[in-house]
Design an enzyme around this catalytic site. Structure first.
Site, PDB file in Angstrom:
ATOM      1  N   ASP A 163       0.837  -1.200   0.000  1.00 19.36           N
ATOM      2  CA  ASP A 163       0.000   0.000   0.000  1.00 19.36           C
ATOM      3  C   ASP A 163       0.875   1.255   0.000  1.00 19.36           C
ATOM      4  OD1 ASP A 163      -2.196  -1.646   0.164  1.00 19.36           O
ATOM      5  OD2 ASP A 163      -2.279  -1.550   2.355  1.00 19.36           O
TER       6      ASP A 163
HETATM    7  N1  URA Z   1      -1.231  -6.079   3.679  1.00 15.43           N
HETATM    8  C1  URA Z   1      -1.725  -4.838   3.746  1.00 15.43           C
HETATM    9  O1  URA Z   1      -2.768  -4.617   4.344  1.00 15.43           O
HETATM   10  N2  URA Z   1      -1.055  -3.846   3.144  1.00 15.43           N
HETATM   11  C2  URA Z   1       0.116  -4.023   2.505  1.00 15.43           C
HETATM   12  O2  URA Z   1       0.691  -3.065   1.993  1.00 15.43           O
HETATM   13  C3  URA Z   1       0.632  -5.321   2.443  1.00 15.43           C
HETATM   14  C4  URA Z   1      -0.062  -6.335   3.033  1.00 15.43           C
END
Ligand code: URA
Length: 238
Positions: A106
């Site tokens: 993310d």
């Molecule tokens: N899980 C998440 O919620 N976000 C990420 O960036 C990676 C794994």
């Protein structure tokens, strides 16, 4: 028999951008099997020729893989009209390799992100069939408990009813709001949704390892380096 243009082969080796390659060929700096090449468009069978550029051999083994210490605020994408992407952190020569992120983190997640130009390698890392375990360090709003760890081991049900595979939540004995999460799946926002399902929303998330490959702590956020063949093997080491 795979055929590729000479200028593309040199770009893919990461030696120069497309326009620089054009100039190099024009200046007589590129040779194929010892003969100076004048046509960047000449088609060559992949791996069947010895290519040199400025007297140095060109590595025509195209599979490349890099680890990036992803900083906050950049997208795990190859391009975006408005926002900075992880590819923007790479030099133009390396961007010309056709790198793309392996899976995604993310925008606000930090840590280990792999970038490769090898679709097969990317598939192997992300495909559930190979169950490559990823480890995340999470800071949550709330206190994590042994009961939460037991729910992870059982398999968390997300708020939309999706069932996750059994996973590991390793509590931090020093700080109840911190834990390490080990998962072998890659569902959208998976770690955040797993912890949200327990009523402990994630405040910070950092990926520390993929398989047995750990993020190189010498890399500051935004820095990257290429993986060795041994490190690529570590990705598939349990
Ligand atoms: N899980 C998440 O919620 N976000 C990420 O960036 C990676 C794994």
């Amino acid at each position: 028999m795979a055929m590729q243009r000479l200028d593309k082969i040199i770009c893919a080796a990461g030696l120069a951008t497309r326009s620089e390659v054009k100039k190099l060929i024009k200046s007589g700096a590129v040779a194929v099997d010892g003969v100076v090449a004048s046509d960047g468009g000449m088609k060559l069978e992949t791996g069947a020729h010895t290519i040199s550029c400025c007297g140095k051999p060109v590595n025509t083994d195209h599979s490349r893989c890099f680890m990036l210490n992803k900083p906050k605020g950049v997208l795990s994408a190859t391009e975006d009209r408005e926002q900075k992407t992880v590819l923007d952190l790479f030099s133009p020569e390396l961007r010309a390799l056709g790198l793309f992120p392996v899976g995604r983190l993310d925008k606000d997640t930090t840590g280990l992100l792999l970038l490769t130009n090898d679709g097969e390698l990317s598939h192997k890392i992300t495909s559930p069939r190979h169950s490559v375990v990823k480890c995340y360090e999470a800071l949550v709003d709330g206190e994590l408990t042994e009961q939460d760890a037991a729910s992870f081991a059982e398999g968390i049900e997300l708020r939309d009813g999706t069932k996750c595979l059994p996973a590991r939540l390793k509590l931090d004995p020093a700080e109840a709001s911190r834990a390490q999460v080990y998962i072998s799946e890659g569902k959208y926002h998976q770690v955040k949704r797993m912890l949200a399902a327990l009523g402990k929303p994630v405040l910070e998330l950092h990926r520390r390892s993929i398989g047995a490959l750990e993020l190189d702590l010498a890399l500051s956020p935004g820095e990257y380096r290429e993986l060795s063949d041994e490190e690529i093997e570590l990705l598939f080491t349990k």
